[in-house]
Design a protein around this motif. Structure first.
Motif, PDB file in Angstrom:
ATOM      1  N   HIS A 160       9.562  -5.948 -19.777  1.00 19.89           N
ATOM      2  CA  HIS A 160       8.368  -6.727 -19.469  1.00 19.89           C
ATOM      3  C   HIS A 160       7.154  -5.945 -19.962  1.00 19.89           C
ATOM      4  CE1 HIS A 160      10.331  -9.789 -16.921  1.00 19.89           C
ATOM      5  NE2 HIS A 160      11.179  -8.794 -16.621  1.00 19.89           N
ATOM      6  N   PRO A 161       6.118  -6.633 -20.455  1.00 17.92           N
ATOM      7  CA  PRO A 161       4.916  -5.935 -20.934  1.00 17.92           C
ATOM      8  C   PRO A 161       4.340  -5.008 -19.874  1.00 17.92           C
ATOM      9  CG  PRO A 161       4.848  -8.239 -21.553  1.00 17.92           C
ATOM     10  CD  PRO A 161       6.017  -8.092 -20.622  1.00 17.92           C
ATOM     11  N   ASN A 162       3.912  -3.836 -20.361  1.00 17.11           N
ATOM     12  CA  ASN A 162       3.394  -2.822 -19.437  1.00 17.11           C
ATOM     13  C   ASN A 162       2.143  -2.162 -20.024  1.00 17.11           C
ATOM     14  OD1 ASN A 162       3.509  -1.212 -17.050  1.00 17.11           O
ATOM     15  ND2 ASN A 162       4.399   0.455 -18.237  1.00 17.11           N
ATOM     16  N   GLY A 163       1.223  -2.987 -20.526  1.00 18.04           N
ATOM     17  CA  GLY A 163      -0.036  -2.466 -21.036  1.00 18.04           C
ATOM     18  C   GLY A 163       0.067  -1.945 -22.453  1.00 18.04           C
ATOM     19  N   PHE A 164      -0.942  -1.153 -22.859  1.00 16.14           N
ATOM     20  CA  PHE A 164      -1.027  -0.627 -24.216  1.00 16.14           C
ATOM     21  C   PHE A 164      -1.313   0.866 -24.176  1.00 16.14           C
ATOM     22  CE2 PHE A 164      -1.720  -5.101 -24.760  1.00 16.14           C
ATOM     23  CZ  PHE A 164      -1.200  -5.406 -26.014  1.00 16.14           C
ATOM     24  N   TYR A 165      -0.867   1.533 -25.231  1.00 17.51           N
ATOM     25  CA  TYR A 165      -1.155   2.951 -25.424  1.00 17.51           C
ATOM     26  C   TYR A 165      -1.916   3.091 -26.736  1.00 17.51           C
ATOM     27  CZ  TYR A 165      -0.347   7.680 -27.162  1.00 17.51           C
ATOM     28  OH  TYR A 165      -0.523   8.931 -27.692  1.00 17.51           O
ATOM     29  N   THR A 166      -3.038   3.811 -26.729  1.00 12.88           N
ATOM     30  CA  THR A 166      -3.870   3.941 -27.924  1.00 12.88           C
ATOM     31  C   THR A 166      -3.564   5.234 -28.674  1.00 12.88           C
ATOM     32  OG1 THR A 166      -5.655   2.662 -26.897  1.00 12.88           O
ATOM     33  CG2 THR A 166      -6.230   4.000 -28.800  1.00 12.88           C
ATOM     34  N   ALA A 167      -3.228   5.099 -29.947  1.00 12.53           N
ATOM     35  CA  ALA A 167      -3.008   6.245 -30.833  1.00 12.53           C
ATOM     36  C   ALA A 167      -4.072   6.225 -31.919  1.00 12.53           C
ATOM     37  CB  ALA A 167      -1.614   6.173 -31.454  1.00 12.53           C
ATOM     38  N   HIS A 168      -4.642   7.379 -32.203  1.00  9.78           N
ATOM     39  CA  HIS A 168      -5.674   7.503 -33.233  1.00  9.78           C
ATOM     40  C   HIS A 168      -5.002   7.974 -34.523  1.00  9.78           C
ATOM     41  CE1 HIS A 168      -8.576   6.987 -30.000  1.00  9.78           C
ATOM     42  NE2 HIS A 168      -7.965   7.975 -29.348  1.00  9.78           N
ATOM     43  N   VAL A 169      -4.699   7.024 -35.397  1.00  9.35           N
ATOM     44  CA  VAL A 169      -3.891   7.293 -36.587  1.00  9.35           C
ATOM     45  C   VAL A 169      -4.790   7.513 -37.796  1.00  9.35           C
ATOM     46  CG1 VAL A 169      -2.053   6.424 -38.063  1.00  9.35           C
ATOM     47  CG2 VAL A 169      -2.064   5.846 -35.626  1.00  9.35           C
ATOM     48  N   ARG A 170      -4.609   8.662 -38.466  1.00  9.22           N
ATOM     49  CA  ARG A 170      -5.359   8.952 -39.678  1.00  9.22           C
ATOM     50  C   ARG A 170      -4.653   8.321 -40.864  1.00  9.22           C
ATOM     51  NH1 ARG A 170      -8.755  13.332 -38.626  1.00  9.22           N
ATOM     52  NH2 ARG A 170      -9.698  12.771 -40.616  1.00  9.22           N
ATOM     53  N   VAL A 171      -5.394   7.556 -41.664  1.00  5.30           N
ATOM     54  CA  VAL A 171      -4.835   6.888 -42.840  1.00  5.30           C
ATOM     55  C   VAL A 171      -5.654   7.289 -44.062  1.00  5.30           C
ATOM     56  CG1 VAL A 171      -3.935   4.946 -41.511  1.00  5.30           C
ATOM     57  CG2 VAL A 171      -6.236   4.809 -42.478  1.00  5.30           C
ATOM     58  N   LEU A 172      -5.138   6.962 -45.255  1.00  2.57           N
ATOM     59  CA  LEU A 172      -5.867   7.267 -46.479  1.00  2.57           C
ATOM     60  C   LEU A 172      -7.196   6.543 -46.505  1.00  2.57           C
ATOM     61  CD1 LEU A 172      -3.046   7.173 -49.174  1.00  2.57           C
ATOM     62  CD2 LEU A 172      -4.293   9.160 -48.369  1.00  2.57           C
ATOM     63  N   ASN A 173      -8.185   7.206 -47.064  1.00  2.00           N
ATOM     64  CA  ASN A 173      -9.536   6.666 -47.067  1.00  2.00           C
ATOM     65  C   ASN A 173      -9.649   5.451 -47.970  1.00  2.00           C
ATOM     66  OD1 ASN A 173      -9.952   8.955 -45.572  1.00  2.00           O
ATOM     67  ND2 ASN A 173     -10.988  10.082 -47.195  1.00  2.00           N
ATOM     68  N   GLY A 174     -10.109   4.350 -47.400  1.00  4.81           N
ATOM     69  CA  GLY A 174     -10.449   3.192 -48.210  1.00  4.81           C
ATOM     70  C   GLY A 174     -11.898   3.237 -48.630  1.00  4.81           C
ATOM     71  N   VAL A 175     -12.649   4.125 -47.988  1.00  8.91           N
ATOM     72  CA  VAL A 175     -14.067   4.337 -48.296  1.00  8.91           C
ATOM     73  C   VAL A 175     -14.280   5.832 -48.443  1.00  8.91           C
ATOM     74  CG1 VAL A 175     -14.881   2.238 -47.170  1.00  8.91           C
ATOM     75  CG2 VAL A 175     -14.565   4.296 -45.824  1.00  8.91           C
ATOM     76  N   GLU A 176     -15.520   6.244 -48.662  1.00  7.64           N
ATOM     77  CA  GLU A 176     -15.792   7.662 -48.889  1.00  7.64           C
ATOM     78  C   GLU A 176     -15.605   8.497 -47.631  1.00  7.64           C
ATOM     79  OE1 GLU A 176     -19.606   8.144 -50.643  1.00  7.64           O
ATOM     80  OE2 GLU A 176     -19.060   7.163 -52.513  1.00  7.64           O
ATOM     81  N   MET A 177     -15.818   7.919 -46.467  1.00 12.00           N
ATOM     82  CA  MET A 177     -15.681   8.673 -45.227  1.00 12.00           C
ATOM     83  C   MET A 177     -14.245   8.594 -44.698  1.00 12.00           C
ATOM     84  SD  MET A 177     -17.691   6.127 -42.603  1.00 12.00           S
ATOM     85  CE  MET A 177     -19.105   6.041 -43.725  1.00 12.00           C
ATOM     86  N   PRO A 178     -13.807   9.552 -43.842  1.00 11.14           N
ATOM     87  CA  PRO A 178     -12.454   9.516 -43.275  1.00 11.14           C
ATOM     88  C   PRO A 178     -12.211   8.229 -42.499  1.00 11.14           C
ATOM     89  CG  PRO A 178     -13.529  11.617 -42.820  1.00 11.14           C
ATOM     90  CD  PRO A 178     -14.585  10.724 -43.385  1.00 11.14           C
ATOM     91  N   THR A 179     -10.963   7.757 -42.546  1.00  8.82           N
ATOM     92  CA  THR A 179     -10.602   6.496 -41.899  1.00  8.82           C
ATOM     93  C   THR A 179      -9.600   6.747 -40.782  1.00  8.82           C
ATOM     94  OG1 THR A 179     -10.941   5.308 -43.975  1.00  8.82           O
ATOM     95  CG2 THR A 179      -9.664   4.186 -42.260  1.00  8.82           C
ATOM     96  N   VAL A 180      -9.873   6.149 -39.627  1.00 11.60           N
ATOM     97  CA  VAL A 180      -8.995   6.262 -38.460  1.00 11.60           C
ATOM     98  C   VAL A 180      -8.694   4.868 -37.943  1.00 11.60           C
ATOM     99  CG1 VAL A 180      -8.739   7.150 -36.109  1.00 11.60           C
ATOM    100  CG2 VAL A 180      -9.960   8.504 -37.815  1.00 11.60           C
ATOM    101  N   CYS A 212      16.461  -0.044 -15.875  1.00 15.07           N
ATOM    102  CA  CYS A 212      16.558   1.431 -15.883  1.00 15.07           C
ATOM    103  C   CYS A 212      15.217   2.107 -15.645  1.00 15.07           C
ATOM    104  CB  CYS A 212      17.167   1.913 -17.192  1.00 15.07           C
ATOM    105  SG  CYS A 212      16.168   1.578 -18.665  1.00 15.07           S
ATOM    106  N   TYR A 213      14.135   1.322 -15.601  1.00 20.00           N
ATOM    107  CA  TYR A 213      12.782   1.802 -15.290  1.00 20.00           C
ATOM    108  C   TYR A 213      12.199   2.737 -16.356  1.00 20.00           C
ATOM    109  CZ  TYR A 213      14.152  -0.077 -10.779  1.00 20.00           C
ATOM    110  OH  TYR A 213      14.614  -0.898  -9.782  1.00 20.00           O
ATOM    111  N   HIS A 214      12.762   2.702 -17.556  1.00 20.98           N
ATOM    112  CA  HIS A 214      12.176   3.455 -18.664  1.00 20.98           C
ATOM    113  C   HIS A 214      11.114   2.603 -19.353  1.00 20.98           C
ATOM    114  CE1 HIS A 214      15.784   6.060 -18.309  1.00 20.98           C
ATOM    115  NE2 HIS A 214      14.973   6.988 -18.803  1.00 20.98           N
ATOM    116  N   THR A 215      10.179   3.282 -20.018  1.00 20.99           N
ATOM    117  CA  THR A 215       9.153   2.580 -20.788  1.00 20.99           C
ATOM    118  C   THR A 215       9.421   2.740 -22.278  1.00 20.99           C
ATOM    119  OG1 THR A 215       7.698   4.511 -20.732  1.00 20.99           O
ATOM    120  CG2 THR A 215       7.393   2.851 -19.006  1.00 20.99           C
ATOM    121  N   VAL A 216       9.053   1.726 -23.030  1.00 19.05           N
ATOM    122  CA  VAL A 216       9.255   1.704 -24.478  1.00 19.05           C
ATOM    123  C   VAL A 216       7.948   1.315 -25.137  1.00 19.05           C
ATOM    124  CG1 VAL A 216      10.567   0.673 -26.371  1.00 19.05           C
ATOM    125  CG2 VAL A 216      11.659   1.016 -24.145  1.00 19.05           C
TER     126      VAL A 216
END
Length: 278
Positions: A60-80, A93-97
């Motif tokens: 069952h849905p249990n909210g969201f987890y935020t990850a700050h992922v660095r990707v290749l720059n599409g512009v001159e400044m760093p992209t996250v 089993c009460y585990h989260t996925v």
């Protein structure tokens, strides 16, 4: 699909389960590390009901987890990408996925395609700091990725013809290099050029049968050595093999060392040599 989906295409992101909400510019970091980022706010979600751990359809849905992922720059400044990953909880089993994506490995914050780009730039003999500036991550992160993807391994089998030579590695030390005379592929790198070290390496890694299959060894000689090995010198005159391949490898090593302004760590130096010669 979201109106921002072309952004995913530009950045080379292959996952259609990622939906972009909005894009903004934002300052992040403290002190001298504070800089402006191109921030993409996105959500990763899809339908999942069967628990991968217990096998029951009890997720069952249990909210969201935020990850700050660095990707290749599409512009001159760093992209996250601030990627909000869907989480589920199993009522059996009460585990989260958490939702998974080919964009980034679980528990990582650097996109997979950035790793490929870093290894290509490293193969072009660029310094770690230059790669870090191009990619938009720290030099320590670049070195960690290189360490994870380059493992020094001697060749599994000895070829029938070898080339030996030495080169100056770190702190003025002379190191040993061995190549296949036919394919010009790297066989071994050793930290020093002492006879004892070289003998122990070949004895430890190759059987007597493998060592006896070696037919020729090409190497540089001093004048004194030439006088002691006249027969070998005369044989070399008629042989089609020379130390040309290993001299070419030495030229690549010198170019790598010069472009990277030298190396303090011999292991890091050897890994970069392995990448351009293996």
């Amino acid at each position: 699909m979201s109106q921002y989906d072309p952004t995913l295409s530009v950045l080379g992101i292959p996952d259609h389960n990622i939906k972009i909400a909005f894009v903004r510019h934002e300052y992040r970091g403290n002190g001298v590390r504070r800089r402006q980022y191109h921030v993409i706010d996105a959500e990763l979600t899809y339908r999942l009901t069967r628990c991968p751990l217990c096998g029951f359809e009890a997720l069952h849905p249990n909210g969201f987890y935020t990850a700050h992922v660095r990707v290749l720059n599409g512009v001159e400044m760093p992209t996250v990408i601030d990627l909000h990953k869907q989480r589920w909880r199993c009522h059996n089993c009460y585990h989260t996925v958490s939702a998974k994506t080919p964009l980034v490995q679980p528990n990582h914050t650097i996109a997979a395609h950035m790793t490929e780009r870093i290894m290509k730039l490293a193969h072009e003999r660029l310094p770690v700091k230059t790669i870090a500036r191009i990619i938009g991550i720290s030099a320590s992160s670049v070195q960690r990725i290189i360490d994870q993807n380059l493992k020094l391994r001697p060749a599994r089998r000895l070829p029938t013809r070898l080339c030996f030579d030495e080169f100056r590695s770190t702190h003025g030390m002379m190191s040993f290099i061995c190549l296949d005379a036919d394919s010009h592929r790297l066989i071994a790198l050793l930290g020093d050029r002492f006879n004892r070290t070289i003998k122990n390496f070949f004895i430890a890694h190759y059987s007597l049968a493998e060592r006896t299959r070696v037919q020729t060894v090409t190497l540089d000689m001093t004048i004194a050595t030439l006088k002691r090995h006249k027969v070998a010198v005369l044989a070399a005159v008629t042989s089609p093999y020379s130390n040309g391949p290993i001299e070419g490898a030495n030229r690549l090593i010198k170019s790598l060392k010069r472009s990277c302004f030298g190396f303090k760590n011999q292991l890091n130096f050897f890994k970069r040599i392995y990448q351009i010669t293996a």
